[in-house]
Design an enzyme around this catalytic site. Structure first.
Site, PDB file in Angstrom:
ATOM      1  N   ASP A 119       0.799  -0.964   0.120  1.00 15.45           N
ATOM      2  CA  ASP A 119       0.010   0.090   0.083  1.00 15.45           C
ATOM      3  C   ASP A 119       1.064   1.322   0.037  1.00 15.45           C
ATOM      4  O   ASP A 119       1.769   1.407  -0.756  1.00 15.45           O
ATOM      5  CB  ASP A 119      -1.002  -0.117   1.150  1.00 15.45           C
ATOM      6  N   TYR A 122      -3.101  11.118   1.740  1.00 13.13           N
ATOM      7  CA  TYR A 122      -3.605  10.910   0.260  1.00 13.13           C
ATOM      8  C   TYR A 122      -3.514  12.132  -0.604  1.00 13.13           C
ATOM      9  O   TYR A 122      -3.066  12.158  -1.756  1.00 13.13           O
ATOM     10  CB  TYR A 122      -5.086  10.395  -0.028  1.00 13.13           C
ATOM     11  N   HIS A 170      -5.031  -7.706   0.455  1.00 13.97           N
ATOM     12  CA  HIS A 170      -4.174  -6.728   0.664  1.00 13.97           C
ATOM     13  C   HIS A 170      -3.507  -6.471   1.863  1.00 13.97           C
ATOM     14  O   HIS A 170      -2.520  -5.836   2.104  1.00 13.97           O
ATOM     15  CB  HIS A 170      -5.083  -5.441   0.625  1.00 13.97           C
TER      16      HIS A 170
END
Length: 419
Positions: free
Chosen positions: A198, A332, A389
């Site tokens: 990630d 982000y 994930h």
């Protein structure tokens, strides 16, 4: 009410770590229970069955976890578990290009004198907690034939117990510079190996790009490289054009997962990279809102659901709740927003150090191996039909096995031992 540091920030000296036990303010815990008891839930539409998550998190699952968090979950017990599993530290670092940052990190040292320093970088919605099932087997292998590691697992600023940056500008590149100082100057490791998934994959790549002289190998469990072009990788491009005939079943499924993520599951990314603070009012004030935001991601991105208990899940949520969620959302914007796409560019640069990749069937951003060779010196590649994930939590035994095999390979050891 945000994170309350046990150590006044002004008392921290640059590059001097301070040991402590993690602790969440009890007033916040009580306030959280009050908020959980006041939850209001949406009504499901009748044409969406219990297994249909097409509109997002299911009310029944969110309600069940909310009641568990309110009535049964014991943070004090989890706090003791995390303090027993890791050695926690805070350190102030002068990050090049930014300035002072306070970093929380865990440092688990092996008894072996030849242990290899390993930097584990987490992502979102993860945290350093993702290392809890792999840190002991990595530091204390049962077999003398297996390599041992000194495992360093930091928290990205604004995640978990790393205080949030007080001004903008902290993206993967700044974090990677801070981590390099942590490893080389604070902990005294002149060379080390890295692992990331990630956001950790972007941080891991950024460290290798900026500091190839100290990073001797990198392993990733997410590799979001752009598709090949006729100019960047002509053979991979032609193979992609004829993928109906040339791709394996695993590669077909992997790209279907990736396409589905890009088309149906990436709305959160657009919001978080553009207006994270607006979203933060909701997720930072409502534990049920944050819980539902995470429930959807874990449902869509995980594969081995039985590996995560309800307590495990709430602890992962707590790592974002303690700072009101917003700081991690802002990351982000720093990584992908502002027209810069700082994170994406890390996969547009070729990295020559030995690279290992483990691909799990439900990882959202897969790629075939010949796509990855555009951007890295691939020396190790594994594909798994089961896993998602959160591989270090879902399949910890494979996570450890792959790191051991990759680092033990002759090309990696040769690179690591090179002065």
């Amino acid at each position: 009410m945000g994170l309350k540091s046990p150590i006044p920030m002004k008392d921290l000296k640059f590059n001097v770590p301070v040991s402590y036990n993690i602790h969440v303010d009890r007033e916040l815990l009580e306030q959280t229970k009050q908020k959980l008891s006041l939850a209001r839930y949406p009504e499901e539409q009748s044409d969406f069955g219990e297994d249909n998550w097409g509109q997002g998190a299911k009310v029944s699952r969110v309600k069940q976890l909310t009641e568990f968090w309110r009535d049964q979950y014991n943070w004090e017990e989890e706090e003791r578990r995390l303090n027993a599993a890791f050695n926690h530290f805070l350190v102030k670092i002068d990050a090049p290009g930014y300035g002072p940052l306070v970093i929380h990190y865990t440092h688990s040292q092996s008894a072996r004198s030849n242990a290899i320093p390993l930097l584990l970088s987490h992502g979102w919605p993860g945290s350093f907690v993702e290392a809890i099932r792999v840190v002991r087997p990595l530091t204390e292998p049962e077999s003398a034939a297996n390599p041992a590691f000194n495992v360093v697992a930091p928290s990205i600023p604004g995640f978990g117990f790393s205080p949030a940056p007080t001004k903008s500008g902290v993206g993967p590149n700044v974090v990677s510079r801070a981590y390099k100082i942590l490893m080389t100057e604070v902990l005294g490791y002149p060379k080390f190996v890295t692992q990331g998934g990630d956001f950790g994959s972007f941080i891991t790549r950024s460290i290798a790009i900026q500091y190839p002289q100290v990073v001797r190998a990198q392993h990733l469990n997410m590799f979001p490289v752009p598709p090949p072009t006729l100019w960047s990788a002509p053979l991979a491009y032609l193979r992609w054009c004829f993928s109906a005939l040339t791709y394996s079943d695993f590669e077909h499924r992997a790209l279907q997962v990736r396409w589905n993520f890009e088309q149906d599951q990436s709305g959160y990314l657009e919001e978080q990279k553009t207006r994270p603070q607006t979203l933060g009012f909701a997720l930072g004030d409502s534990p049920v809102g944050l819980l539902a935001w995470f429930v959807e991601k874990f449902h869509d991105w995980a594969d081995v659901y039985e590996a995560l208990s309800d307590s495990d899940f709430i602890t992962l949520v707590m790592m974002h709740w303690v700072q009101g969620a917003t700081p991690a959302l802002r990351f982000y914007r720093e990584a992908f927003g502002r027209g810069m796409n700082e994170a994406g560019r890390t996969f547009e640069t070729y990295v020559s150090i030995p690279t290992g990749v483990s691909m799990y069937a439900k990882e959202q951003l897969h790629c075939p191996r010949d796509w990855a060779t555009q951007a890295a010196n691939i020396q190790y590649w594994r594909e798994y039909e089961k896993g998602g994930h959160f591989s270090s939590l879902e399949r910890p035994e494979l996570f450890v096995k792959d790191l051991r095999e990759f680092i033990s390979s002759s090309v990696v050891l040769k690179s690591y031992l090179r002065e």
